[in-house]
Design a protein around this motif. Structure first.
Motif, mmCIF file in Angstrom:
data_model
loop_
_atom_site.group_PDB
_atom_site.id
_atom_site.type_symbol
_atom_site.label_atom_id
_atom_site.label_comp_id
_atom_site.label_asym_id
_atom_site.label_seq_id
_atom_site.Cartn_x
_atom_site.Cartn_y
_atom_site.Cartn_z
ATOM 1 N N LEU A 144 0.873 -1.165 0.000
ATOM 2 C CA LEU A 144 0.000 0.000 0.000
ATOM 3 C C LEU A 144 0.911 1.217 0.000
ATOM 4 O O LEU A 144 1.909 1.244 0.706
ATOM 5 C CB LEU A 144 -0.880 0.009 1.250
ATOM 6 N N SER A 145 0.567 2.209 -0.779
ATOM 7 C CA SER A 145 1.378 3.414 -0.854
ATOM 8 C C SER A 145 0.527 4.603 -0.436
ATOM 9 O O SER A 145 -0.618 4.728 -0.861
ATOM 10 C CB SER A 145 1.892 3.600 -2.278
ATOM 11 N N ALA A 174 -11.195 2.291 7.186
ATOM 12 C CA ALA A 174 -10.172 2.930 8.005
ATOM 13 C C ALA A 174 -9.432 3.928 7.120
ATOM 14 O O ALA A 174 -9.534 3.878 5.893
ATOM 15 C CB ALA A 174 -9.208 1.898 8.571
ATOM 16 N N VAL A 175 -8.715 4.830 7.756
ATOM 17 C CA VAL A 175 -7.911 5.798 7.027
ATOM 18 C C VAL A 175 -6.450 5.573 7.404
ATOM 19 O O VAL A 175 -6.103 5.548 8.589
ATOM 20 C CB VAL A 175 -8.336 7.246 7.364
ATOM 21 N N LEU A 176 -5.624 5.375 6.395
ATOM 22 C CA LEU A 176 -4.195 5.169 6.571
ATOM 23 C C LEU A 176 -3.506 6.520 6.390
ATOM 24 O O LEU A 176 -3.736 7.201 5.384
ATOM 25 C CB LEU A 176 -3.703 4.157 5.542
ATOM 26 N N LEU A 177 -2.682 6.923 7.363
ATOM 27 C CA LEU A 177 -2.030 8.235 7.347
ATOM 28 C C LEU A 177 -0.533 8.085 7.131
ATOM 29 O O LEU A 177 0.119 7.304 7.836
ATOM 30 C CB LEU A 177 -2.257 8.946 8.691
ATOM 31 N N GLY A 178 0.024 8.838 6.177
ATOM 32 C CA GLY A 178 1.467 8.836 5.947
ATOM 33 C C GLY A 178 2.121 9.876 6.831
ATOM 34 O O GLY A 178 1.934 11.059 6.625
ATOM 35 N N ARG A 179 2.882 9.440 7.825
ATOM 36 C CA ARG A 179 3.474 10.371 8.799
ATOM 37 C C ARG A 179 4.928 10.724 8.494
ATOM 38 O O ARG A 179 5.351 11.843 8.735
ATOM 39 C CB ARG A 179 3.390 9.792 10.199
ATOM 40 N N ALA A 182 5.912 7.733 0.898
ATOM 41 C CA ALA A 182 6.869 8.418 0.025
ATOM 42 C C ALA A 182 6.330 9.802 -0.321
ATOM 43 O O ALA A 182 5.189 10.131 -0.006
ATOM 44 C CB ALA A 182 7.090 7.596 -1.242
ATOM 45 N N GLY A 183 7.140 10.580 -0.989
ATOM 46 C CA GLY A 183 6.726 11.912 -1.416
ATOM 47 C C GLY A 183 5.746 11.830 -2.570
ATOM 48 O O GLY A 183 5.678 10.819 -3.275
ATOM 49 N N THR A 184 4.989 12.891 -2.745
ATOM 50 C CA THR A 184 4.042 12.932 -3.854
ATOM 51 C C THR A 184 4.795 13.108 -5.157
ATOM 52 O O THR A 184 5.878 13.687 -5.194
ATOM 53 C CB THR A 184 3.043 14.096 -3.694
ATOM 54 N N GLN A 185 4.232 12.598 -6.212
ATOM 55 C CA GLN A 185 4.873 12.687 -7.523
ATOM 56 C C GLN A 185 4.263 13.788 -8.388
ATOM 57 O O GLN A 185 4.728 14.049 -9.478
ATOM 58 C CB GLN A 185 4.758 11.341 -8.242
ATOM 59 N N THR A 186 3.208 14.404 -7.910
ATOM 60 C CA THR A 186 2.561 15.464 -8.684
ATOM 61 C C THR A 186 2.504 16.741 -7.859
ATOM 62 O O THR A 186 2.623 16.711 -6.633
ATOM 63 C CB THR A 186 1.121 15.069 -9.080
ATOM 64 N N ASP A 187 2.327 17.842 -8.538
ATOM 65 C CA ASP A 187 2.207 19.156 -7.900
ATOM 66 C C ASP A 187 3.411 19.493 -7.033
ATOM 67 O O ASP A 187 3.295 20.091 -5.973
ATOM 68 C CB ASP A 187 0.913 19.253 -7.070
#
Length: 160
Positions: free
Chosen positions: A27-28, A64-69, A94-99
């Motif tokens: 999961l990403s 559920a909501v998965l949070l990237g910390r 990981a970091g976002t790839q857009t914006d």
């Protein structure tokens, strides 16, 4: 009599292989963002291996909501009431790839060489320091971001 069981056993082993391959997908979730996670039927417990990397908020028995910390890799483990594993997946933050725009600078007197990162929306970009930037530059921007998160956490404690 053993021969008719052989095709059934092969089919069962193949089915288990397919199921474990589906569970092996990671999961990403982007850092500082969240993703909806549909819980398997019968979910009783949801555990994240390292909550400093990712965390989970159970909304109801189905979602559920998965949070990237923080950047990194951990896992999420979901079990039923009897302790059987329903889901065990790797979680990659990981970091976002857009914006996002990264500006790579050469060294100048008084300024180190290296990347500068910006988050962009429409015609506006704002400086967003990321790990890997020069320590001097990163430290200058890190304190306000950490301070903002600390103030938000403090406000949440005082306003339930």
């Amino acid at each position: 009599m053993r021969r008719p069981l052989l095709p059934a056993m092969i089919a069962a082993i193949a089915a288990l292989g397919l199921a474990s391959a589906a569970w092996a997908d990671s999961l990403s979730v982007p850092i500082d963002q969240s993703a909806l996670l549909v819980l398997p039927p019968g979910t009783q417990n949801v555990v994240v291996g390292n909550p400093a990397i990712a965390d989970v908020n159970v909304l109801d028995s189905h979602n559920a909501v998965l949070l990237g910390r923080a950047y990194g890799v951990t896992n999420i483990l979901i079990t039923d009431a009897r302790g059987r594993v329903l889901l065990n997946r790797q979680v990659v933050v990981a970091g976002t790839q857009t914006d996002r725009v990264t500006l790579f600078k050469g060294a100048t007197p008084g300024a180190p060489a290296g990347p500068e990162n910006y988050a962009c929306a429409g015609q506006r970009c704002e400086r967003t320091p990321m790990p890997g930037e020069a320590d001097i530059d990163y430290s200058r921007y890190e304190k306000p971001y950490v301070g903002y998160a600390d103030r938000a956490a403090s406000a949440a404690k005082h306003n339930p």
